[in-house]
Enzyme design. Structure first.
Site, mmCIF file in Angstrom:
data_model
loop_
_atom_site.group_PDB
_atom_site.id
_atom_site.type_symbol
_atom_site.label_atom_id
_atom_site.label_comp_id
_atom_site.label_asym_id
_atom_site.label_seq_id
_atom_site.Cartn_x
_atom_site.Cartn_y
_atom_site.Cartn_z
ATOM 1 N N CYS A 90 0.772 -1.023 0.060
ATOM 2 C CA CYS A 90 -0.036 0.143 -0.003
ATOM 3 C C CYS A 90 0.784 1.266 -0.022
ATOM 4 O O CYS A 90 0.314 2.351 -0.398
ATOM 5 C CB CYS A 90 -1.040 -0.133 1.110
ATOM 6 N N HIS A 135 -3.389 7.193 1.808
ATOM 7 C CA HIS A 135 -3.735 5.846 1.444
ATOM 8 C C HIS A 135 -5.170 5.485 1.953
ATOM 9 O O HIS A 135 -5.089 5.847 3.221
ATOM 10 C CB HIS A 135 -2.664 4.772 1.680
ATOM 11 N N ASN A 147 -10.048 -0.250 -0.095
ATOM 12 C CA ASN A 147 -8.688 0.014 -0.277
ATOM 13 C C ASN A 147 -8.302 -0.547 -1.713
ATOM 14 O O ASN A 147 -8.158 -1.961 -1.872
ATOM 15 C CB ASN A 147 -8.126 -0.909 1.056
#
Ligand SMILES: CC(C)(COP(=O)(O)OP(=O)(O)OC[C@H]1O[C@@H](n2cnc3c(N)ncnc32)[C@H](O)[C@@H]1OP(=O)(O)O)[C@@H](O)C(=O)NCCC(=O)NCCS
Length: 319
Positions: free
Chosen positions: A114, A246, A276
Site C-alpha cells: 500500500c 492511502h 482499499n
C-alpha cells in the site's frame, strides 16, 4: 533555481463493475452497517476477467498524459507500483509501455504494497532530479480482488481494484516533490501478507491480515512520518492545504488527521467509493480531487501511506 519533479497531470481508471456492501452481503456473511461503521467503505470496483493491472494502469496513464498535454513519446521512465502484476515477470510496467506505444525507455515495477505509490514516486523523483530521466509516468495499479479469500469476511470486504497515475516532469522552480521519507520494518511481515509466491508455494496465494494489530501501528507510524517529511521540507502541518492519504479505513484517516491537528475537510477521502486499492489509492484520490476542483495549482499536498511489510512513508508536494 532547484530542479524538481513536478506533477504535470494526473489520471485514473476504475473497473466497470461497482459492488455495494449490500451486494457483497448476498454472498459474504456481512452487512452494510458493519462495513460502514468499521471502515467507512460503501462501494468497491471489482475487475472482470478482461480488466487487469496492466490494462487499468494503461487507461490511468493515458488519462494522465492527456491531462498533462504530453505525448507518450516524451516518456523516458515508467515506474509502476503494484503487488498484483499481470505475471510474476516481466514487469507490468513494460506491458503498459507497449500498450502506450512508448519506445525505448526505463520501465520497471516497484513493490511496497500500500506504500508502493510513495516508493515509486520517490524513486522517480530521485531519477528526475539526478538527470537519469526527464519525463516520467508514475502509476499505481492493482487488482487485489484476485488475491482475496472471499471466504474471509475480515479481509474481503475491505479491498477494491483500480489505478491512478501522474506524469512527472523535471523542471526548475518551487513546485514539485519537496521531500519524501520512506520506512520499512520487516519484523511485522506476518501481520499483513500473501500466503503464496513463486519461490515458496509456487502459487499466487491469498491476502492474510491481523486487522487490529495493523490498525494499532498505522496511526502512530503515519503521524510520525508526516511530521518527518514536513520537517524535511522546512514546513509544518499549518502549511498543508490537502492530505492525500492511502485509503485503507476511514477511522485511520480521521485519527491521523486529529493527531496532526488538521481539519477533517483538508483530508481527501475516497475510501467510501473505492475501498482499499493498495498502491492505486493515493493517485486515485489525488486525481479525483484535482478533477473536482478541490486541489489547485500552488496547493501544498502531503501524501501518506502504510502497508504490508510494514512499509510506510510520506511525500510533501507543491502541486
Ligand atoms: C479490519 C477491521 C475493520 C476489523 O475491525 P475490528 O473492530 O478490529 O474487528 P475484529 O476483526 O476484531 O472483529 C470483530 C468482530 O466482527 C466480526 N467481523 C469481521 N469481519 C466482519 C465483516 N466483514 N462483517 C461482519 N462481521 C465481521 C468478527 O468475526 C468479530 O466477531 P466476534 O466478535 O463475534 O468474534 C479493523 O481491524 C481495521 O480496519 N484494521 C486495519 C486494516 C487495514 O487498514 N489494513 C490495510 C492497511 S494497508
Amino acid at each position: 533555481m532547484t530542479l524538481r519533479a513536478v506533477i504535470a497531470g494526473s489520471g485514473s481508471a476504475l473497473p466497470k463493475r461497482r459492488v455495494s456492501n449490500e451486494q457483497l452481503a448476498e454472498t459474504v456473511d456481512t452487512s452494510d452497517e458493519w462495513i460502514v461503521e468499521r471502515t467507512g467503505i460503501k462501494f468497491r470496483h471489482i475487475a472482470d476477467d478482461n480488466e487487469t493491472t496492466a490494462s487499468l494502469g494503461t487507461e490511468a496513464a493515458r488519462s494522465a498524459l492527456a491531462a498533462a498535454g504530453i505525448d507518450a513519446g516524451e516518456i523516458d521512465l515508467i515506474v509502476l507500483a503494484t503487488s498484483t502484476p499481470n505475471q510474476t515477470f516481466p514487469a507490468s510496467a513494460t506491458i503498459i509501455q507497449t500498450n502506450l506505444g512508448i519506445g525505448d525507455c526505463t520501465a520497471f515495477d516497484v513493490q511496497a504494497v500500500c506504500s508502493g505509490f510513495l516508493y515509486a514516486l520517490s524513486v522517480a523523483d530521485n531519477m528526475l532530479r539526478g538527470g537519469a530521466a526527464k519525463t516520467a509516468l508514475v502509476i499505481g495499479s492493482e487488482t487485489f480482488s484476485r488475491i482475496l479469500d472471499w471466504e474471509d469476511r475480515g479481509t474481503c470486504v475491505l479491498f477494491g481494484d483500480g489505478a491512478g497515475a501522474v506524469v512527472l516532469k523535471a523542471e526548475e522552480g518551487d513546485s514539485g516533490v519537496l521531500a519524501s521519507k520512506l520506512h520499512a520494518d520487516g519484523r511485522h511481515n506476518q501481520l499483513l501478507y500473501v500466503d503464496g509466491g513463486p519461490s515458496t508455494t509456487g502459487t499466487v496465494g491469498k491476502l492474510r491480515m491481523r486487522g487490529r494489530e495493523v490498525f494499532r501501528h498505522a496511526v502512530v507510524n503515519l503521524v510520525a512520518v508526516m511530521n518527518e517529511a514536513l520537517e524535511a521540507a522546512g514546513l509544518t502541518s499549518d502549511d498543508v492545504d490537502w492530505v492525500i492519504p492511502h485509503q485503507a479505513n476511514r477511522r485511520i484517516l480521521d485519527a491521523t488527521a486529529r493527531k496532526l491537528g488538521l481539519a477533517e475537510d483538508k483530508v481527501i477521502i475516497t475510501v467510501d467509493e473505492h475501498a482499499n486499492t493498495s498502491a492505486a489509492s493515493i493517485p486515485l484520490a489525488l486525481d479525483t480531487a484535482v478533477r473536482d476542483g478541490r486541489i489547485k495549482r500552488g496547493d501544498l499536498l502531503v501524501l501518506e501511506a502504510m502497508g504490508g511489510g510494514f512499509t510506510w512513508g510520506a511525500s510533501v508536494v507543491r502541486y
